[in-house]
Design an enzyme around this catalytic site. Structure first.
Site, mmCIF file in Angstrom:
data_model
loop_
_atom_site.group_PDB
_atom_site.id
_atom_site.type_symbol
_atom_site.label_atom_id
_atom_site.label_comp_id
_atom_site.label_asym_id
_atom_site.label_seq_id
_atom_site.Cartn_x
_atom_site.Cartn_y
_atom_site.Cartn_z
ATOM 1 N N GLY A 120 38.336 -77.312 -52.823
ATOM 2 C CA GLY A 120 37.717 -78.286 -53.719
ATOM 3 C C GLY A 120 38.181 -79.685 -53.390
ATOM 4 O O GLY A 120 38.591 -79.963 -52.259
ATOM 5 N N GLY A 171 40.494 -82.068 -52.799
ATOM 6 C CA GLY A 171 41.898 -81.838 -52.483
ATOM 7 C C GLY A 171 42.882 -82.735 -53.190
ATOM 8 O O GLY A 171 43.977 -82.294 -53.564
ATOM 9 N N THR A 227 36.436 -75.412 -47.419
ATOM 10 C CA THR A 227 37.684 -74.870 -46.944
ATOM 11 C C THR A 227 37.405 -73.376 -46.778
ATOM 12 O O THR A 227 36.434 -72.877 -47.328
ATOM 13 C CB THR A 227 38.742 -75.051 -48.059
ATOM 14 N N ARG A 263 43.932 -88.248 -43.110
ATOM 15 C CA ARG A 263 43.896 -87.776 -44.500
ATOM 16 C C ARG A 263 44.224 -86.283 -44.552
ATOM 17 O O ARG A 263 43.663 -85.479 -43.806
ATOM 18 C CB ARG A 263 42.524 -88.024 -45.111
ATOM 19 N N VAL A 264 45.146 -85.913 -45.390
ATOM 20 C CA VAL A 264 45.511 -84.511 -45.569
ATOM 21 C C VAL A 264 45.190 -84.107 -47.004
ATOM 22 O O VAL A 264 45.566 -84.803 -47.952
ATOM 23 C CB VAL A 264 47.009 -84.285 -45.269
ATOM 24 N N GLY A 265 44.471 -83.008 -47.150
ATOM 25 C CA GLY A 265 44.134 -82.496 -48.476
ATOM 26 C C GLY A 265 45.128 -81.451 -48.937
ATOM 27 O O GLY A 265 46.269 -81.396 -48.457
ATOM 28 N N ASP A 266 44.697 -80.608 -49.860
ATOM 29 C CA ASP A 266 45.633 -79.662 -50.466
ATOM 30 C C ASP A 266 45.872 -78.406 -49.628
ATOM 31 O O ASP A 266 46.887 -77.728 -49.822
ATOM 32 C CB ASP A 266 45.135 -79.244 -51.852
#
Lengths: 323, 323
Positions: free
Chosen positions: A243, A245, A191, A219-222
């Site tokens: 990191g 997510g 990121t 897919r969506v991470g943080d």
């Protein structure tokens, strides 16, 4: 809040955290990564030094990291299972606070600029997918083909990840696909991000990512989740995370650091330590954060092997580091 | 955590908060709303009473509210500007904690069940759009046409909103489109949700929504954002929110309530009061939350004109209310 223009300034940036394979990290490649980090760090700092806003500083720093193919955001983002790029970004202004976020972006060159447009020119905080790109077009943003983001290096990483790891296999307790992919491919699944404090005491945070190599579509991470990967509040601090997510979302990492500072009166350093080294570590999550508080204290902490990072402030500190 | 099966049980549900026009709320319609809330409340409670998990209880309650066209989720969700339904949902298990979330769903009858599948059968927390629906198909979920969700009443509301309010106009400081639309159409722009505590001391939260009438395609509110509209942690409480989503995202409402309980040791009631009545109110945000803590205390609080809600516990409390 300091008297107009009287306060210290500070900025920190990151270019991802995770498994960094030293065997692949030649001196030339390390120097190139450091040069990319330095350029973004100094671009952001120069805005702060001449009295610009923390919002402009984090936008400029993240835009440069998005344009640098070495880092996993914008041009050169890691690729989804179907060989395309799907990008997420968020920005938050500690004054207000205000926030903007986009996810599932496929045709906007600099997702961080679209997140900022959402914050400044829409009544919304989060727009996703085609609707977000329709908003971009209405605001005069020129779309690019998805192939703009795809580099040879990321295609090779994807192919090696597909050969070595099945994206759909259950990674088992305490491990997620991001970590497995990171290990399998020998590359971080990172990121980029920036946090800054300006002369007027305003903090801001920005984060942008291509997610994980070989990720499932959608897919969506943080990163684009306000409170998880990105958070800023002038009462406490600004935080940008990188990191694994899924762990960062479940732990609401960025807001948890803010809450420990605000409600338990921990120092920023102690709050970050508690969330990253103790709480996240206990759950098995890997990664790190950069954070700056309203006094200009910078904290960069991670529980992974390394985190591409840099910090600079008006007291004369300037550093760029990887391990 | 109580000894196995020895603890109290409690459940609370909501069917949205906002501007509820009493002129349109005939005795027949009010009775029908109360019947819908009662059915969901009792379905969830009966699972808890026979020793079932809080996760099963909130899933069952929200699924019934999704299937009830009176409430803004699933069948009968409010419609986007282009007359289609776009659905978001999230679920969180305070044990772990674990979480699953979906956004921009157009063809899954019960989005809360898909959020639970994401939590239980994928390594991810959040899936959006086509990728989320591809995952649904792989898990054997039967897709439905988008027209399944569309009711005559919601089409009328959309047309009146389009006639009365421009979705793209700047709503000005302190107001968002959700509030304007709510006022213009005389209907709440709500959400449905449930929180529960089971006999084993596990809490869970679930939230599902169609968003705002006349919303821009791709707009995501607080419901599917872990920490904003949905949060659960066995150390403190479970929270499900409803209201002007943009304010709830910026304030990370659900996690803020958790943090006040955990770090400032406020009672659940005091924590909810501080976040909803004081902090959210100061920013101009409107809505409410339902919450339950690990001792079985239920709090339902809102700063809007009304909130469709219900609560039931093993101490004999049972109530359904609107204003």
């Amino acid at each position: 809040m300091h008297a107009e223009g009287a306060g210290p300034v500070a900025i920190a940036i990151h270019g991802g955290a995770g498994v960094i394979d030293r065997a692949h990290m030649t001196p030339a490649r390390e120097a190139s990564c450091r040069a990319g980090l330095s350029a973004a760090l100094d671009a952001g700092f120069s805005i702060l030094a001449r009295g610009g806003s923390s919002l402009d500083a984090v936008t400029a720093a993240v835009r440069l990291l998005e344009d640098d193919p070495q880092f996993n955001a914008g041009f050169g983002a890691v690729l989804s299972h179907d060989s395309s790029a799907e990008l997420d970004a968020a920005i938050m202004d500690g004054s207000g606070p205000r926030a903007g976020s986009v996810a599932g972006i496929r045709h906007v060159k600099n997702p961080i600029e679209l997140a900022r447009l959402v914050m400044e020119q829409s009544p919304h905080v989060m727009l996703i997918g085609d609707g977000a790109e329709e908003f971009a077009l209405e605001r005069g943003v020129v779309l690019v083909p998805n192939s703009y983001f795809v580099t040879e290096r990321r295609l090779r990483e994807l192919h090696s990840a597909i050969a070595g790891a099945d994206v759909e296999s259950d990674p088992g307790p305490g491990m997620d696909v991001g970590v497995i992919v990171g290990q399998a491919s020998g590359h971080d699944s990172g990121t980029v991000g920036a946090v800054a404090l300006d002369r007027n005491g305003n903090v801001a945070a920005a984060t942008s990512t291509g997610g994980m190599t070989n990720k499932r579509r959608g897919r969506v991470g943080d990163s684009p989740i306000i409170g998880a990967g990105t958070y800023a509040n002038n009462e406490t601090c600004a935080v940008s995370a990188t990191g694994s997510g899924e762990y960062f979302i479940r732990s609401v990492v960025a807001h948890d650091i803010h809450a420990l500072v605000q409600y338990k009166h921990l120092s920023l350093e102690a709050a970050v330590h508690e969330v990253i080294q103790l709480k996240l570590g206990r759950l098995g999550g890997e990664g790190g954060v950069i954070a700056v508080d309203c006094a200009g204290n910078i904290v960069m902490d991670f529980n992974s092997q390394g985190m591409f990072r840099g910090a600079r402030d008006s007291r004369g500190r300037r550093e760029v580091a990887i391990y």
